[in-house]
Design a protein around this motif. Structure first.
Motif, PDB file in Angstrom:
ATOM      1  N   ALA A  66       0.841  -1.208   0.000  1.00  0.00           N
ATOM      2  CA  ALA A  66       0.000   0.000   0.000  1.00  0.00           C
ATOM      3  C   ALA A  66       0.869   1.248   0.000  1.00  0.00           C
ATOM      4  O   ALA A  66       0.613   2.219  -0.731  1.00  0.00           O
ATOM      5  CB  ALA A  66      -0.917   0.001   1.224  1.00  0.00           C
ATOM      6  N   LEU A  67       1.909   1.207   0.806  1.00  0.00           N
ATOM      7  CA  LEU A  67       2.830   2.337   0.903  1.00  0.00           C
ATOM      8  C   LEU A  67       3.521   2.608  -0.429  1.00  0.00           C
ATOM      9  O   LEU A  67       3.584   3.748  -0.901  1.00  0.00           O
ATOM     10  CB  LEU A  67       3.872   2.022   1.984  1.00  0.00           C
ATOM     11  N   ALA A  68       4.007   1.545  -1.067  1.00  0.00           N
ATOM     12  CA  ALA A  68       4.726   1.689  -2.334  1.00  0.00           C
ATOM     13  C   ALA A  68       3.812   2.183  -3.446  1.00  0.00           C
ATOM     14  O   ALA A  68       4.157   3.106  -4.205  1.00  0.00           O
ATOM     15  CB  ALA A  68       5.354   0.346  -2.724  1.00  0.00           C
ATOM     16  N   LEU A  69       2.623   1.580  -3.538  1.00  0.00           N
ATOM     17  CA  LEU A  69       1.691   1.968  -4.598  1.00  0.00           C
ATOM     18  C   LEU A  69       1.119   3.359  -4.340  1.00  0.00           C
ATOM     19  O   LEU A  69       0.946   4.156  -5.278  1.00  0.00           O
ATOM     20  CB  LEU A  69       0.564   0.936  -4.688  1.00  0.00           C
ATOM     21  N   GLY A  70       0.849   3.677  -3.072  1.00  0.00           N
ATOM     22  CA  GLY A  70       0.364   5.019  -2.726  1.00  0.00           C
ATOM     23  C   GLY A  70       1.375   6.087  -3.075  1.00  0.00           C
ATOM     24  O   GLY A  70       1.021   7.167  -3.566  1.00  0.00           O
ATOM     25  N   ASN A  71       2.653   5.788  -2.852  1.00  0.00           N
ATOM     26  CA  ASN A  71       3.717   6.731  -3.194  1.00  0.00           C
ATOM     27  C   ASN A  71       3.778   6.953  -4.707  1.00  0.00           C
ATOM     28  O   ASN A  71       3.874   8.093  -5.177  1.00  0.00           O
ATOM     29  CB  ASN A  71       5.055   6.197  -2.684  1.00  0.00           C
ATOM     30  N   ALA A  72       3.697   5.853  -5.472  1.00  0.00           N
ATOM     31  CA  ALA A  72       3.747   5.959  -6.937  1.00  0.00           C
ATOM     32  C   ALA A  72       2.572   6.772  -7.470  1.00  0.00           C
ATOM     33  O   ALA A  72       2.739   7.658  -8.323  1.00  0.00           O
ATOM     34  CB  ALA A  72       3.748   4.565  -7.557  1.00  0.00           C
ATOM     35  N   LEU A  73       1.368   6.494  -6.941  1.00  0.00           N
ATOM     36  CA  LEU A  73       0.191   7.235  -7.397  1.00  0.00           C
ATOM     37  C   LEU A  73       0.251   8.704  -6.980  1.00  0.00           C
ATOM     38  O   LEU A  73      -0.236   9.581  -7.700  1.00  0.00           O
ATOM     39  CB  LEU A  73      -1.086   6.590  -6.840  1.00  0.00           C
ATOM     40  N   GLY A 115      -0.671  19.369   1.701  1.00  0.00           N
ATOM     41  CA  GLY A 115      -1.431  18.802   2.817  1.00  0.00           C
ATOM     42  C   GLY A 115      -2.024  17.450   2.512  1.00  0.00           C
ATOM     43  O   GLY A 115      -2.359  16.699   3.433  1.00  0.00           O
ATOM     44  N   GLY A 116      -2.164  17.108   1.221  1.00  0.00           N
ATOM     45  CA  GLY A 116      -2.743  15.833   0.830  1.00  0.00           C
ATOM     46  C   GLY A 116      -1.721  14.839   0.346  1.00  0.00           C
ATOM     47  O   GLY A 116      -1.458  13.824   0.988  1.00  0.00           O
ATOM     48  N   LEU A 117      -1.094  15.127  -0.803  1.00  0.00           N
ATOM     49  CA  LEU A 117      -0.156  14.175  -1.410  1.00  0.00           C
ATOM     50  C   LEU A 117       1.095  13.967  -0.575  1.00  0.00           C
ATOM     51  O   LEU A 117       1.678  12.884  -0.595  1.00  0.00           O
ATOM     52  CB  LEU A 117       0.222  14.635  -2.823  1.00  0.00           C
ATOM     53  N   CYS A 118       1.529  15.002   0.139  1.00  0.00           N
ATOM     54  CA  CYS A 118       2.733  14.847   0.961  1.00  0.00           C
ATOM     55  C   CYS A 118       2.438  14.131   2.275  1.00  0.00           C
ATOM     56  O   CYS A 118       3.357  13.807   3.021  1.00  0.00           O
ATOM     57  CB  CYS A 118       3.403  16.203   1.200  1.00  0.00           C
ATOM     58  N   MET A 119       1.160  13.868   2.553  1.00  0.00           N
ATOM     59  CA  MET A 119       0.786  12.916   3.608  1.00  0.00           C
ATOM     60  C   MET A 119       0.717  11.509   3.038  1.00  0.00           C
ATOM     61  O   MET A 119       1.015  10.527   3.712  1.00  0.00           O
ATOM     62  CB  MET A 119      -0.581  13.288   4.199  1.00  0.00           C
ATOM     63  N   MET A 174       5.708   8.654   0.423  1.00  0.00           N
ATOM     64  CA  MET A 174       6.597   7.884   1.294  1.00  0.00           C
ATOM     65  C   MET A 174       7.617   8.782   2.002  1.00  0.00           C
ATOM     66  O   MET A 174       8.815   8.701   1.781  1.00  0.00           O
ATOM     67  CB  MET A 174       7.313   6.804   0.480  1.00  0.00           C
ATOM     68  N   GLY A 175       7.104   9.696   2.835  1.00  0.00           N
ATOM     69  CA  GLY A 175       7.997  10.508   3.659  1.00  0.00           C
ATOM     70  C   GLY A 175       8.871  11.466   2.883  1.00  0.00           C
ATOM     71  O   GLY A 175       8.466  12.041   1.872  1.00  0.00           O
ATOM     72  N   GLY A 176      10.111  11.642   3.346  1.00  0.00           N
ATOM     73  CA  GLY A 176      11.018  12.635   2.756  1.00  0.00           C
ATOM     74  C   GLY A 176      11.310  12.405   1.292  1.00  0.00           C
ATOM     75  O   GLY A 176      11.327  13.350   0.493  1.00  0.00           O
ATOM     76  N   THR A 177      11.553  11.147   0.901  1.00  0.00           N
ATOM     77  CA  THR A 177      11.824  10.861  -0.504  1.00  0.00           C
ATOM     78  C   THR A 177      10.595  11.159  -1.354  1.00  0.00           C
ATOM     79  O   THR A 177      10.702  11.692  -2.454  1.00  0.00           O
ATOM     80  CB  THR A 177      12.221   9.391  -0.698  1.00  0.00           C
ATOM     81  N   GLY A 178       9.420  10.808  -0.842  1.00  0.00           N
ATOM     82  CA  GLY A 178       8.178  11.088  -1.561  1.00  0.00           C
ATOM     83  C   GLY A 178       7.928  12.566  -1.713  1.00  0.00           C
ATOM     84  O   GLY A 178       7.423  13.025  -2.751  1.00  0.00           O
ATOM     85  N   ASP A 179       8.279  13.351  -0.679  1.00  0.00           N
ATOM     86  CA  ASP A 179       8.096  14.800  -0.758  1.00  0.00           C
ATOM     87  C   ASP A 179       8.898  15.397  -1.915  1.00  0.00           C
ATOM     88  O   ASP A 179       8.391  16.231  -2.673  1.00  0.00           O
ATOM     89  CB  ASP A 179       8.541  15.471   0.555  1.00  0.00           C
TER      90      ASP A 179
END
Length: 433
Positions: free
Chosen positions: A208-215, A381-385, A388-393
């Motif tokens: 979920a974390l990996a796919l959520g980050n990609a999306l 406030g949405g996508l950066c929640m 996947m944390g700092g890398t995702g930001d």
């Protein structure tokens, strides 16, 4: 020089990273030969040229592919997933992957980059804007979380997955602040509360974390595209409606000075060290404590202006020159394509999608009510929640061309992520068992 002499001087024309194509191809050839001969040196002296070359090539490709450049964020998304593919499909020697992964994780390049962005973007921000935005920002995060959890629970119930299961194993890990600060402590909380091995819980959360980050990265590119078509909902990087653009004015009026860059380097790394000191005494992530410290220094006008200028110029130097480099590291060291692929059942994909969509809609709506541009509120406030944390930001802000919003992205990932652990404990006591 004679007419037949090879000339590598710039003569205008096509350039990559500002370098003539002939020179760039020569550099690339040397770096790749060293890589495949496995004589590329360890540490940053080997990681920098390899990651810069890969990042520049994928960036050019992503910014020219029709659908990708217009709707999916362009270069950043190709850099991340292209770099991950290089290692997943063994297209580069394992030694190269080790050098890049060590540089990102063991040698702290990600921390170095984020420290520069946090310090420079806050100290370069208008003081009144910082104070106004900070007061209104936490409700924006809360709006994204509430709508996200409501949607994923409802859809989980409708699809037969289960409302509680969808909330616990999809919604919470996606909105939880990444892996180390989110999924790992969440698995411990759930394991203790449900008397289940935390490793089993974590194995359910990671896809979920990996796919959520990609999306989230793809959604960031789409939001940028939507914002360009509807300027009334986008500030093009400005967070508050009616906000001026002092950063660009400051940048154009003050010449870049080598000593200022040195000041910025020292200040950013010192603020980072201060965050680590505070984290020994306060149970909050060191990034969050660093953000709070820099924000207080800015709000109270403690820092002399020339030091603020130095931090701002250093941040701009790092962002302009090293963002594609960092994205390569995110792809190699933090993006597991196998985990993303394993999550691709239709039900799971729909649940992850509605979680990310809920974060966008909730944060965007509340942001609009509080005077933020909906696109910027939805991204920070949405996508950066949901990433996947700092890398995702970094990936999300890069895909949406909004790197100046890094401080708010980090508030979402760090303070918001810590808040999610409290929410998880409360939900477990209500719905667990």
């Amino acid at each position: 020089m004679g007419e037949n002499t090879v000339n590598l001087q710039d003569k205008g024309g096509y350039k990559i990273m500002g370098i003539s194509i002939q020179m760039f191809l020569l550099i690339t050839a040397i770096v790749l030969v060293a890589t495949y001969m496995e004589v590329l040196p360890a540490g940053m002296i080997g990681a920098f040229p390899l990651m810069m070359v890969i990042g520049a090539i994928f960036n050019e490709l992503g910014n020219r592919l029709p659908i990708v450049k217009d709707y999916l964020g362009g270069g950043p998304i190709i850099i991340i997933f292209g770099s991950a593919a290089l290692m997943t499909f063994n297209l580069m020697p394992e030694s190269a992957g080790t050098i890049m992964t060590n540089f990102m994780k063991g040698e702290g390049f990600l921390d170095f980059y984020i420290a520069a962005l946090i310090t420079g973007s806050i100290l370069g921000m208008d003081r009144k804007l910082l104070i106004k935005a900070a007061v209104r920002y936490l409700p924006v995060i809360l709006g994204g979380v509430i709508v996200s959890f409501g949607l994923v629970s409802a859809v989980g119930a409708i699809m037969g997955y289960g409302a509680k299961e969808a909330l616990f194993y999809v919604g919470l890990p996606i909105m939880g602040g990444g892996m180390g600060a989110g999924a790992v402590p969440l698995s411990q909380i759930f394991g203790d509360g449900l008397n289940v091995d935390p490793t089993t819980i974590l194995s359910k959360m990671v896809p979920a974390l990996a796919l959520g980050n990609a999306l989230s990265i793809v959604a960031a590119g789409l939001l940028d595209r939507i914002g360009k078509g509807k300027p009334n909902i986008s500030g093009e990087g400005k967070l508050l409606v009616g906000q001026e653009e002092p950063d660009r004015e400051k940048e154009s009026k003050i010449a870049v000075k080598y000593k200022f860059l040195g000041m910025g380097l020292l200040l950013s790394t010192t603020f980072f060290a201060w965050g680590r000191i505070l984290a020994k005494f306060i149970p909050i992530h060191s990034y969050a404590l660093m953000i709070i410290t820099v924000a207080v220094v800015k709000a109270f006008g403690i820092m002399p202006e020339k030091y603020e200028t130095g931090a701002f110029q250093w941040f701009r130097f790092i962002m302009v020159n090293l963002t594609p480099t960092l994205l390569v590291g995110i792809g190699v060291a933090y993006t597991d394509l196998a985990e993303v692929a394993s999550a691709f059942s239709l039900t799971y994909l729909i649940l992850v999608t509605v979680t990310v969509l809920g974060a966008i809609l909730g944060a965007g709506f509340v942001g609009k009510l509080l005077g933020f541009y909906p696109v910027e509120a939805a991204i920070t406030g949405g996508l950066c929640m949901a990433n996947m944390g700092g890398t995702g930001d970094v990936a999300v802000l890069s895909a949406s061309n909004r790197m100046l919003l890094m401080p708010f992205a980090q508030i979402s990932s760090r303070l918001g992520g810590a808040f999610m652990l409290i929410v998880a404990t409360a939900l477990l006591s209500i719905f667990g068992g």
